[in-house]
Write a protein that holds these residues in place. Sequence first.
Motif, PDB file in Angstrom:
ATOM      1  N   ALA A 381       0.884  -1.116   0.149  1.00 24.32           N
ATOM      2  CA  ALA A 381      -0.036  -0.057  -0.092  1.00 24.32           C
ATOM      3  C   ALA A 381       0.658   1.411  -0.159  1.00 24.32           C
ATOM      4  O   ALA A 381       0.657   2.243  -0.869  1.00 24.32           O
ATOM      5  N   ARG A 382       2.011   1.584   1.001  1.00 27.62           N
ATOM      6  CA  ARG A 382       2.862   2.611   0.900  1.00 27.62           C
ATOM      7  C   ARG A 382       3.906   2.629  -0.676  1.00 27.62           C
ATOM      8  O   ARG A 382       3.949   3.193  -1.520  1.00 27.62           O
ATOM      9  N   LYS A 383       4.277   1.286  -1.314  1.00 28.14           N
ATOM     10  CA  LYS A 383       4.930   1.766  -2.175  1.00 28.14           C
ATOM     11  C   LYS A 383       3.841   2.070  -3.511  1.00 28.14           C
ATOM     12  O   LYS A 383       3.803   3.093  -3.818  1.00 28.14           O
ATOM     13  N   ARG A 384       2.603   1.735  -3.401  1.00 28.93           N
ATOM     14  CA  ARG A 384       1.120   2.483  -4.212  1.00 28.93           C
ATOM     15  C   ARG A 384       1.272   4.221  -4.548  1.00 28.93           C
ATOM     16  O   ARG A 384       1.110   5.528  -5.164  1.00 28.93           O
ATOM     17  N   VAL A 385       0.987   4.195  -2.833  1.00 30.33           N
ATOM     18  CA  VAL A 385       0.975   5.957  -2.401  1.00 30.33           C
ATOM     19  C   VAL A 385       2.501   6.482  -2.600  1.00 30.33           C
ATOM     20  O   VAL A 385       2.104   7.633  -3.167  1.00 30.33           O
ATOM     21  N   PRO A 399      10.149   8.487  -4.729  1.00 34.75           N
ATOM     22  CA  PRO A 399      10.330   7.052  -3.310  1.00 34.75           C
ATOM     23  C   PRO A 399      11.921   6.780  -3.760  1.00 34.75           C
ATOM     24  O   PRO A 399      12.439   7.396  -4.496  1.00 34.75           O
ATOM     25  N   LEU A 400      11.902   6.380  -2.841  1.00 28.29           N
ATOM     26  CA  LEU A 400      13.933   5.827  -1.851  1.00 28.29           C
ATOM     27  C   LEU A 400      14.532   5.412  -2.749  1.00 28.29           C
ATOM     28  O   LEU A 400      15.581   5.985  -3.758  1.00 28.29           O
ATOM     29  N   TYR A 401      13.477   4.202  -3.421  1.00 32.89           N
ATOM     30  CA  TYR A 401      14.124   2.955  -4.166  1.00 32.89           C
ATOM     31  C   TYR A 401      14.695   4.135  -5.914  1.00 32.89           C
ATOM     32  O   TYR A 401      15.752   3.945  -6.080  1.00 32.89           O
ATOM     33  N   THR A 402      13.759   5.328  -6.243  1.00 29.89           N
ATOM     34  CA  THR A 402      13.563   5.696  -7.521  1.00 29.89           C
ATOM     35  C   THR A 402      14.904   6.300  -7.015  1.00 29.89           C
ATOM     36  O   THR A 402      15.763   7.145  -8.117  1.00 29.89           O
ATOM     37  N   MET A 403      15.171   7.081  -6.009  1.00 28.77           N
ATOM     38  CA  MET A 403      16.680   8.590  -6.098  1.00 28.77           C
ATOM     39  C   MET A 403      17.616   7.689  -5.955  1.00 28.77           C
ATOM     40  O   MET A 403      19.011   8.099  -6.509  1.00 28.77           O
ATOM     41  N   ILE A 404      17.876   5.884  -5.184  1.00 26.29           N
ATOM     42  CA  ILE A 404      19.369   5.666  -4.892  1.00 26.29           C
ATOM     43  C   ILE A 404      18.974   5.220  -6.677  1.00 26.29           C
ATOM     44  O   ILE A 404      20.687   4.629  -6.887  1.00 26.29           O
ATOM     45  N   ALA A 414      19.436  11.210  -0.194  1.00 31.94           N
ATOM     46  CA  ALA A 414      18.660  10.339  -1.309  1.00 31.94           C
ATOM     47  C   ALA A 414      17.763  10.662   0.132  1.00 31.94           C
ATOM     48  O   ALA A 414      16.149   9.966   0.614  1.00 31.94           O
ATOM     49  N   LEU A 415      18.165   9.781   1.123  1.00 31.93           N
ATOM     50  CA  LEU A 415      17.670   9.160   2.099  1.00 31.93           C
ATOM     51  C   LEU A 415      17.384   9.931   3.501  1.00 31.93           C
ATOM     52  O   LEU A 415      15.914  10.231   3.569  1.00 31.93           O
ATOM     53  N   LYS A 416      17.182  10.966   3.100  1.00 39.17           N
ATOM     54  CA  LYS A 416      17.095  12.237   3.804  1.00 39.17           C
ATOM     55  C   LYS A 416      16.180  12.916   2.972  1.00 39.17           C
ATOM     56  O   LYS A 416      14.992  13.578   4.083  1.00 39.17           O
ATOM     57  N   ARG A 417      15.778  12.835   2.693  1.00 41.70           N
ATOM     58  CA  ARG A 417      14.201  14.030   1.516  1.00 41.70           C
ATOM     59  C   ARG A 417      13.609  12.614   1.310  1.00 41.70           C
ATOM     60  O   ARG A 417      12.878  12.849   2.309  1.00 41.70           O
ATOM     61  N   SER A 418      13.905  11.194   1.214  1.00 40.81           N
ATOM     62  CA  SER A 418      12.837  10.490   1.848  1.00 40.81           C
ATOM     63  C   SER A 418      11.749  10.853   3.376  1.00 40.81           C
ATOM     64  O   SER A 418      11.105  10.259   3.473  1.00 40.81           O
ATOM     65  N   ARG A 419      12.666  10.842   4.178  1.00 40.01           N
ATOM     66  CA  ARG A 419      12.861  10.918   5.733  1.00 40.01           C
ATOM     67  C   ARG A 419      12.149  11.650   5.816  1.00 40.01           C
ATOM     68  O   ARG A 419      11.199  12.005   5.992  1.00 40.01           O
TER      69      ARG A 419
END
Lengths: 447, 447
Positions: A381-385, A399-404, A414-419
């Motif tokens: 659900a979180r991935k879809r949002v 999404p974090l995965y996208t940034m990495i 990337a991690l900071k932005r994801s948080r």
Amino acid sequence: MTEQDINAGGRVAIVGGGLAGSLLALSLARQGVGVDVYERRPDPRVGLSEGGRSINLGLSKRGIQALTEVGLIDQVMPLSVVMGGRVIHAPDGSTRFQPYGKDRGEVLHSIDRNELNRLLLDHAQRHPQVRLHFNHRLERIDKARRELEFDHDGEKVRAQPAWVVGADGAFSRARQEMQRGERADYHQEYLEWGYKELSLAALPGGGSQIELEALHVWPRVHCFFVSHPNRDGSHTLTLFLPHEGPDSFATTRTPDEVRALFNKYFPDLIPLLPNLVDDWVSHPTGSLITTRTAPWSMDEWIVLVGDACHAVYPFYGQGMNSAFEDCSALMAAFAAHPRDRRAAFIAYEQSRRPHTDTLAELSKANFIELKQKVQSFWFLARKRVDAALNRLLPKTWLPLYTMIAHTTMPYGDALKRSRQQEKILLGAVSALALVVVGAGVWVGRLL
Amino acid sequence: MTEQDINAGGRVAIVGGGLAGSLLALSLARQGVGVDVYERRPDPRVGLSEGGRSINLGLSKRGIQALTEVGLIDQVMPLSVVMGGRVIHAPDGSTRFQPYGKDRGEVLHSIDRNELNRLLLDHAQRHPQVRLHFNHRLERIDKARRELEFDHDGEKVRAQPAWVVGADGAFSRARQEMQRGERADYHQEYLEWGYKELSLAALPGGGSQIELEALHVWPRVHCFFVSHPNRDGSHTLTLFLPHEGPDSFATTRTPDEVRALFNKYFPDLIPLLPNLVDDWVSHPTGSLITTRTAPWSMDEWIVLVGDACHAVYPFYGQGMNSAFEDCSALMAAFAAHPRDRRAAFIAYEQSRRPHTDTLAELSKANFIELKQKVQSFWFLARKRVDAALNRLLPKTWLPLYTMIAHTTMPYGDALKRSRQQEKILLGAVSALALVVVGAGVWVGRLL
């Protein structure tokens, strides 16, 4: 050109002719630097490749960027198979596709590690500035004399290069020798799980038995498979399993034990793996290590790249990509400090190490994701949002995965932005909940 | 007696004849086990002791307990000087005394490391079950053949002991050899500060120039001194200072630089240290390392104790005490698993490692306390509140320092209890604040 220039004082020695070593040899040669690459193993382009070690890797944005910088991306791409996302195989045999990104630009490229290494070595060898020396195992570094000592088929070979790059992997001898007697920090930890590679053959006609253009995952909590596609329609499967304890590598040695393990966890794979038992016995069981260290360099004379300074677990698919990015970062540091190699080494480490530390943590966290979470309702659900917000706000919501995987944004950033995005999302969901409750109360009063 | 008994299969080899090795030799010999102790260095009881390395240690409850178990505490105590607390020397030359505990039972005992080592070796040598082998440097362990190889003055000496203890310090060769090729976790980090020992001579008549029965601290934030008293009235001073940067060991090499450093930070010490410059030049600069590792043993054949498995910074004064406590813990594990040495090794590590991990963290935290906090108003106020509550409720309220230094409560349990006490204190202070504010409002209304 001064004493501290990258090109001053003679040729550069790169210890290790793997992916990072051969790429960096090319980068330096293109700047006019003479490079000697010393590799412990025989030339991988001659004779048989190592059985059971044909690891496939997922080339993503950072690696693509580095290969583009040395002008090789067009030669590399035809060797790869596009992976548009993950196919998750549930225990009941059903499958579900999770795309890696919102469009066909956000994909990974499955590539055979050995094939890529051979291509890089071919191009390095063709460059007049590069000399390759196989079967040269680094034995010792005499730091006072600035001298390397190699064992070459039982003979001692000495070299006094202008400077040195340690690109010799997680158990780097160059690092050990550089740090001997120094106040160096060093951390290594093994995962309690190991891995074994198995091969899923192509169809007799040449097609693939499972969806070709995807990474496949069989998440089973206690163990899991990941597979990468090959161009011939075959897939390289990697089983991750605990080393010890019940249902582990230690308890799965005989043909009967192997079949029992697969009957319990992967019955859907048994018909696809006719050589399962033979492969199991003949392929080695690998271990997984995370390492961190500091410093990454000594004076103006030696510097480390790739696994030699930061080995990570493979679960974020960033080992090769981050090693390639190290090479770009080191070349950028040379460009920023053209007359001071020591300053370039320090700037490289300072700009890079916080981010590879972050990558180590992300790679540990993704172990949990691959073995377990990819099946969870809330995770999906979180991935879809995340994906929906990314489609709505493609520039601001990543999404974090996208940034990495699909950007070259430094890992830590990337991690900071994801948080930050997580905080915003949590705030929005809370506000929405308040509105819903408020509306409920209002409706309740009306009734 | 079975194959797995501590006493079965021949003699035990202890690698390292330092404090932990010689104490454990005695403990095992008292159980009837034959022990060979192999020490890299010459016999410290013969010839000159190492200059500038006469480190004094603070013996506290855990060490006292272990020495009591081998029946040596009455021989050790006369070698020590009681330290009733810390004397803090402020930059203006004023001093303040902080007692270590609420009574004369809660004190530390300053003892010369070499003197204690010599006493332990004397008693080990006298025991018919113990043989000491000096100038034996461990070179290799052949794990398959269960064989140790030592270098003894250039000659190879081999031994096939029943089992092995690695007690050879932070850079343990036994640990390296045991873990070679295994999936071992290992972490090492150096403090950016180093240390140098200086000597504060006794008065010509034999008295002490500063209060004898105390640990002295000169906290200066950028650097600090700690001193331990000796029986002759002299004190061993240890200066802790950054290795690099402004006012560091790197910038303090010439006599003028040494004098400038002391004029700036320790003018009150200059008249007490007439040999300052000579001592500075002739005494080595030491480094400080924290190490953590796992596993601590292999099969039923080899196990580690002391710094070989957990070196800590010296700032909690628990290095020797925890190494001695390891020996007690290992003997207790043997008693609990009398017929299964492998189980004893595993039980020893499981019961012990979480606590030595805690000690490593506490030792890091106390670095900040010694260099800085001991001068702070709030720190002192908190210490006083802790001490007052301890006097009021001597059984239930124990300051963390008291639990670490004056009890044998496991380190991790001590930290947990301290955190619970902190919560209670915070709750009580908050409640008190509410009462005060409430009373203020009530008084305000009355007026």
